[in-house]
Write a protein that holds these residues in place. Sequence first.
Motif, PDB file in Angstrom:
ATOM      1  N   UNK A 230       0.837  -1.348  -0.085  1.00 14.37           N
ATOM      2  CA  UNK A 230       0.009   0.094   0.077  1.00 14.37           C
ATOM      3  C   UNK A 230       0.957   1.220  -0.005  1.00 14.37           C
ATOM      4  N   UNK A 231       0.390   2.056  -0.847  1.00 13.62           N
ATOM      5  CA  UNK A 231       1.388   3.407  -0.807  1.00 13.62           C
ATOM      6  C   UNK A 231       1.331   4.301   0.271  1.00 13.62           C
TER       7      UNK A 231
ATOM      8  N   UNK B 243       5.693  21.124   4.244  1.00  9.18           N
ATOM      9  CA  UNK B 243       5.011  21.198   2.995  1.00  9.18           C
ATOM     10  C   UNK B 243       4.679  22.874   2.716  1.00  9.18           C
ATOM     11  N   UNK B 244       5.157  23.235   1.422  1.00 10.00           N
ATOM     12  CA  UNK B 244       4.908  24.615   0.938  1.00 10.00           C
ATOM     13  C   UNK B 244       5.900  25.676   1.736  1.00 10.00           C
ATOM     14  N   UNK B 245       6.640  25.054   2.440  1.00  6.30           N
ATOM     15  CA  UNK B 245       7.963  25.836   3.253  1.00  6.30           C
ATOM     16  C   UNK B 245       9.458  25.538   2.656  1.00  6.30           C
ATOM     17  N   UNK B 246      10.524  26.153   3.115  1.00  7.55           N
ATOM     18  CA  UNK B 246      11.603  25.865   2.829  1.00  7.55           C
ATOM     19  C   UNK B 246      12.046  24.373   3.408  1.00  7.55           C
ATOM     20  N   UNK B 247      12.745  23.521   2.664  1.00 11.05           N
ATOM     21  CA  UNK B 247      12.714  22.127   3.158  1.00 11.05           C
ATOM     22  C   UNK B 247      11.854  21.240   2.796  1.00 11.05           C
ATOM     23  N   UNK B 248      10.965  21.820   1.863  1.00 10.18           N
ATOM     24  CA  UNK B 248       9.736  21.024   1.533  1.00 10.18           C
ATOM     25  C   UNK B 248      10.144  19.577   0.635  1.00 10.18           C
ATOM     26  N   UNK B 249       9.719  18.420   1.474  1.00 13.12           N
ATOM     27  CA  UNK B 249      10.206  17.190   0.997  1.00 13.12           C
ATOM     28  C   UNK B 249       9.034  16.204   0.928  1.00 13.12           C
ATOM     29  N   UNK B 250       8.803  15.415  -0.157  1.00 14.28           N
ATOM     30  CA  UNK B 250       7.717  14.476  -0.477  1.00 14.28           C
ATOM     31  C   UNK B 250       8.238  13.242  -0.928  1.00 14.28           C
ATOM     32  N   UNK B 251       7.972  12.176  -0.234  1.00 10.12           N
ATOM     33  CA  UNK B 251       8.468  10.740  -0.346  1.00 10.12           C
ATOM     34  C   UNK B 251       7.574   9.931  -0.562  1.00 10.12           C
ATOM     35  N   UNK B 252       7.476   9.115  -1.777  1.00 11.74           N
ATOM     36  CA  UNK B 252       6.245   8.179  -2.027  1.00 11.74           C
ATOM     37  C   UNK B 252       7.013   6.787  -1.849  1.00 11.74           C
ATOM     38  N   UNK B 253       6.233   6.066  -0.772  1.00 19.07           N
ATOM     39  CA  UNK B 253       7.004   4.687  -0.736  1.00 19.07           C
ATOM     40  C   UNK B 253       5.724   3.723  -0.228  1.00 19.07           C
ATOM     41  N   UNK B 254       5.922   2.819   0.440  1.00 20.82           N
ATOM     42  CA  UNK B 254       5.041   1.626   0.824  1.00 20.82           C
ATOM     43  C   UNK B 254       5.068   1.496   2.326  1.00 20.82           C
TER      44      UNK B 254
ATOM     45  N   UNK C 136      -5.381   2.363  -3.353  1.00 20.45           N
ATOM     46  CA  UNK C 136      -4.633   3.400  -3.401  1.00 20.45           C
ATOM     47  C   UNK C 136      -3.591   2.758  -4.492  1.00 20.45           C
ATOM     48  N   UNK C 137      -3.108   3.537  -5.353  1.00 23.24           N
ATOM     49  CA  UNK C 137      -2.098   3.078  -6.263  1.00 23.24           C
ATOM     50  C   UNK C 137      -0.892   4.016  -6.501  1.00 23.24           C
TER      51      UNK C 137
ATOM     52  N   UNK D 131       0.579   9.226  -5.657  1.00 23.37           N
ATOM     53  CA  UNK D 131      -0.291   8.173  -4.897  1.00 23.37           C
ATOM     54  C   UNK D 131      -1.562   8.776  -5.437  1.00 23.37           C
ATOM     55  N   UNK D 132      -2.244   7.811  -6.184  1.00 21.95           N
ATOM     56  CA  UNK D 132      -3.725   8.140  -6.561  1.00 21.95           C
ATOM     57  C   UNK D 132      -4.656   6.993  -5.808  1.00 21.95           C
ATOM     58  N   UNK D 133      -5.766   7.549  -5.227  1.00 26.43           N
ATOM     59  CA  UNK D 133      -6.817   6.732  -4.706  1.00 26.43           C
ATOM     60  C   UNK D 133      -8.208   6.780  -5.525  1.00 26.43           C
ATOM     61  N   UNK D 134      -8.376   5.677  -6.290  1.00 29.45           N
ATOM     62  CA  UNK D 134      -9.366   5.943  -7.137  1.00 29.45           C
ATOM     63  C   UNK D 134     -10.924   6.080  -6.388  1.00 29.45           C
ATOM     64  N   UNK D 135     -11.590   6.749  -6.841  1.00 29.81           N
ATOM     65  CA  UNK D 135     -12.874   7.045  -6.412  1.00 29.81           C
ATOM     66  C   UNK D 135     -14.073   6.304  -6.537  1.00 29.81           C
TER      67      UNK D 135
END
Lengths: 254, 254
Positions: B192-193, B200-211, B235-236, B242-246
């Motif tokens: 599961x993702x 978020x939206x600030x200095x040092x913004x980091x986004x990681x996608x993992x499981x 979710x996929x 990451x996309x959760x189909x609706x």
Amino acid sequence: MEGSQLHSQGKLYIVGIGPGGAGHMTGRAVAAISESEYVLGNSTYMQQVKHLLGGKKAMPSGMGDEVERAKRAVGLASSHIVSLVSGGDANVYGMAGIVFEVAAGIDVDIEVVPGVTALSAASALLGAPLVTDFAVISLSDLLTPWEKIVKRLECAASSDFVIAIYNPKSRGRSTHFAGAVEIIRKYRAGTVPVGIVKNATRDGETAIVTTLDRVLEHSDVVDMSTTIIIGNSESMMHGSRIVTPRGYRNKYEY
Amino acid sequence: MEGSQLHSQGKLYIVGIGPGGAGHMTGRAVAAISESEYVLGNSTYMQQVKHLLGGKKAMPSGMGDEVERAKRAVGLASSHIVSLVSGGDANVYGMAGIVFEVAAGIDVDIEVVPGVTALSAASALLGAPLVTDFAVISLSDLLTPWEKIVKRLECAASSDFVIAIYNPKSRGRSTHFAGAVEIIRKYRAGTVPVGIVKNATRDGETAIVTTLDRVLEHSDVVDMSTTIIIGNSESMMHGSRIVTPRGYRNKYEY
């Protein structure tokens, strides 16, 4: 060459425009729409941003056309700056999901612009109903089976989440809201405060504070533009407001 | 007479300033702060609105001083326009609750200004992880007993809510995040993702996608400025998103 240049200039913003009142849009949402050549969205949301649409190609569409609208937006965004407007936050029952689904495998630059979702707008009018763990549940069974919704209501009620209900009632679904209240009532006292907020920040704004036992007396207010906040076991009424203590009293004297 | 006049001029805005980036504040939040004589908040949030503080009495305070800060804001607001700034949305683990608690029985005009909460900012960076029912859980046991948090994690995981985790880890609580992952893992596949978003939206913004199986490899990124979004069974991953189909696929061809 020209095609490739055009391509690289395209961009799709999926813009959460907030609860509807113009003051509750973010600066980034205003900037994204202002920068766009095309603006797409359902007629209600297009109306809420009409002050930003001067000189743009505005493409309103009806409710229920989400897939077509998403496809059209993705297509246009290969060579144009496009905003697809979504009520509240684009992730909370918004347009972000279907756009990424139809854009899978297509090379298009997409940015999601977050917005103020209905539960924040509703809670602001009610006081502080929400300041601890909460569950968010839509009663629409158009895309989620009702059995799954029931299971989530049971779980959320039994583990004392504050519960925010989206899409409580539509013309085709008049009984789900009463069904949801009945489920929650199994786990929670009838005196638990409930807030009903309709048209938050918009014309016709209505905020009602009632209890779980009496909420169905207000069924006439409940429709697709209504958000319901159901307190947890600790939520209290303070005059016309709902306040859920967050446990400070266990730690501090005041 | 003069006292009563002064009194009627006072007002307290509890202002959700959004995730931190200046563009993600609403117009209403900017206006409330601009209109205020006093602005109170913890030092982090005061820093995020410092471009609005010229000529105002700015009163920063430390983390953990929520009760004192709320009391001071309520006191000042009997005769002054005051903004108490709160990160994200003032209802989502924000300052709205404690303000209404300390203001009980005191005649003061309070307006909550809703904001973009961290889960919307985090989801925007991740794609569309959240577009169906979700549960929001803080792992801080400072104000909520850990046993109650565990019960909520069990419930949310077992009924297939997308789960947004606030306050996953602090210096004093290093093991709760791993504990939460272990609970969710009982109900949900390791594939599961999971999205980890910091600043978020600030200095040092980091986004990681993992499981779910690999999320603990990123424990060094996880702290109080991190929001974690755990997908549901549907979710996929779409590339880096990451996309959760609706459920549109059940109804439409595309």
